[in-house]
Design an enzyme around this catalytic site. Structure first.
Site, mmCIF file in Angstrom:
data_model
loop_
_atom_site.group_PDB
_atom_site.id
_atom_site.type_symbol
_atom_site.label_atom_id
_atom_site.label_comp_id
_atom_site.label_asym_id
_atom_site.label_seq_id
_atom_site.Cartn_x
_atom_site.Cartn_y
_atom_site.Cartn_z
ATOM 1 N N CYS A 1 0.872 -1.178 0.000
ATOM 2 C CA CYS A 1 0.000 0.000 0.000
ATOM 3 C C CYS A 1 0.903 1.219 0.000
ATOM 4 C CB CYS A 1 -0.989 -0.035 1.160
ATOM 5 S SG CYS A 1 -0.263 -0.209 2.786
ATOM 6 N N ARG B 1 -2.153 -0.967 5.466
ATOM 7 C CA ARG B 1 -3.370 -1.498 4.864
ATOM 8 C C ARG B 1 -3.102 -2.862 4.235
ATOM 9 N NH1 ARG B 1 -4.821 3.598 1.162
ATOM 10 N NH2 ARG B 1 -2.595 3.980 1.390
#
Lengths: 284, 158
Positions: free
Chosen positions: A240, A245
């Site tokens: 990410c 994430r």
């Protein structure tokens, strides 16, 4: 009957956690983006592990070393055979990140509480503002799982040349290069916008429901296999912008879908978008 | 800096890490609810877009004094606490006083140390937004025929 998760034991319900609050073999860990949340009230007996302050080296851009990790576990009352249950805000982003970091050091018994902090609070389950203290344990770091679950930039470059699957879990505008950062996070910048060539965009949030719980195995397979074309035996790298994430996506692919070879590239776009002599791609 | 804000900054900066966290939580808990007449206007025009959490801000001028209202979710206590702190420190100040608040207020409060570098920019955005809205309200007062159309949000006071 609905297809079940590949490793259902890695995910526990809030009920399970509530039943194990006094289990000395279980340590509940809260990991949040907003660090004030723990102070407002947490699962009784839960310890806080902060992704920046506790898990990251403050000098080198890297995780803490095994000695520091052993200290962290010892003072958190976590022994090598303790089952650690992670939960947190933002649909368990940071819980998955902490889970991934614990896995780097070979801690085997890790679980995520489905639904995270929000579900626990929404269901008005017991909370406490008391910061617990546990007798220090004797913790020794079990092993080094880094090669299996963490990718570095040179490996990513080799991966893209070999045309192996890359999953970019950022928002579509970050993926296309229209935005250099997730909305509202302007500080985690990169010189250039776009994605690693060949990467498919599957925003992390697609794996979770509104209430923060994970989608069913069938729904997840439809997203990652039918749409993104992954196969369980693939060698997959997820990234990410700073690796938080994508640790959620790593968790989903590894434990919920049973992929055997998934790595998180935690250098992610903040590194790749600034790296000299690597290619990028823009557009959808 | 308005005296009320000055006192808050002094208290925060003299506190240790845990005390700062506790103070910020107190502020978060004590954010007054939006008046009913504003609660219906929680729309994109009043959202502080620098904040990842839904933060809504309303600035009105009563004479030359600012009246600030805001809403932020309890699930985002850091930003809610900071918004509450700003409201308490700035309400009733003049436009000039608000514009003179130093932009590094977050650092002056010692919050960077508590929250880490990465996640504090949204907070600075709240202060920037208050300054922009106060400026806009002041200009709207000075030029009621401004070409920019109706002033944002409901009309101020009586």
């Amino acid at each position: 009957m609905a297809e079940s998760y590949a490793h259902p034991e890695a995910l526990v319900s809030a009920d399970w956690v509530q039943e194990h609050l006094d289990d000395p073999k279980v340590r509940v860990v809260e990991s949040d983006e907003d660090i004030l949340l723990y102070d407002l009230g947490h699962v009784p007996g839960a310890v806080r592990i902060d992704w920046q302050g506790d898990l990251q080296d403050q000098i080198v851009r890297d995780y803490i070393n095994p000695e520091k990790f052993a200290e962290l576990c010892s003072r958190s009352g976590i022994a090598p055979d303790t089952t650690v249950v992670f939960y947190g805000d933002k649909s368990n982003w940071w819980a998955c990140y902490a889970f991934w970091a614990f896995t780097l050091f070979g801690h085997e018994r890790c679980k995520v509480m489905n639904g995270g902090r929000k579900l626990w609070m929404d269901q008005k389950r017991p909370t406490s503002t008391e910061v617990p203290s546990y007798p220090p344990t004797k913790y020794h770091v079990a092993g080094d799982r880094e090669p299996q679950i963490r990718a570095f930039r040179d490996e990513v470059l080799a991966h893209l040349k070999a045309k192996r699957p890359l999953i970019d879990v950022r928002s579509p505008k970050e993926f296309t290069g229209e935005m250099l950062h997730m909305e509202d996070y302007p500080q985690e910048g990169s010189l250039r916008g776009g994605h690693i060539p060949g990467a498919k965009n599957v925003p992390w949030s697609r794996a979770v429901n509104e209430d923060g719980t994970f989608k069913s195995a069938a729904e997840l397979r439809a997203i990652f296999e039918q749409e993104a074309g992954l196969k369980p035996a693939d060698d997959v790298i997820a990234y990410c912008r700073i690796g938080e994430r994508s640790s959620l996506t790593w968790f989903v692919l590894t434990y919920l879908l049973g992929y055997s070879h998934v790595r998180n590239y935690d250098g992610s776009w903040t590194e790749w978008g600034n790296l000299v002599r690597v290619p990028i791609a823009t557009g959808a | 800096m308005p005296a009320a804000l000055d006192a808050i900054v002094a208290e925060l900066s003299e506190s240790d890490r845990q005390e700062r966290i506790d103070l910020l939580i107190d502020f978060a808990r004590n954010l007054p609810p939006l008046p009913d007449r504003l609660a219906a206007h929680k729309d994109a025009g009043h959202r502080v877009e620098e904040c990842q959490s839904p933060v809504y801000l309303f600035v009105e001028l009563v004479g030359d004094r600012a009246a600030l209202y805001a809403d932020a979710p309890m699930e985002a206590p850091t930003v809610r606490g900071f918004v509450s702190l700003l409201l308490e420190g700035l309400n009733g100040s003049t436009v000039e006083e608000i514009l003179e608040v130093p932009n590094d207020l977050v650092a002056r409060c010692g919050l960077q140390e508590v929250l880490g570098m990465l996640r504090v920019r949204g907070l600075a955005g709240v202060l920037r937004r208050i300054k922009a809205e106060v400026t806009r309200a002041a200009m709207g007062q000075a030029q009621p025929q401004a070409a920019a159309g109706p002033p944002p949000g409901p009309a101020a006071g009586p």
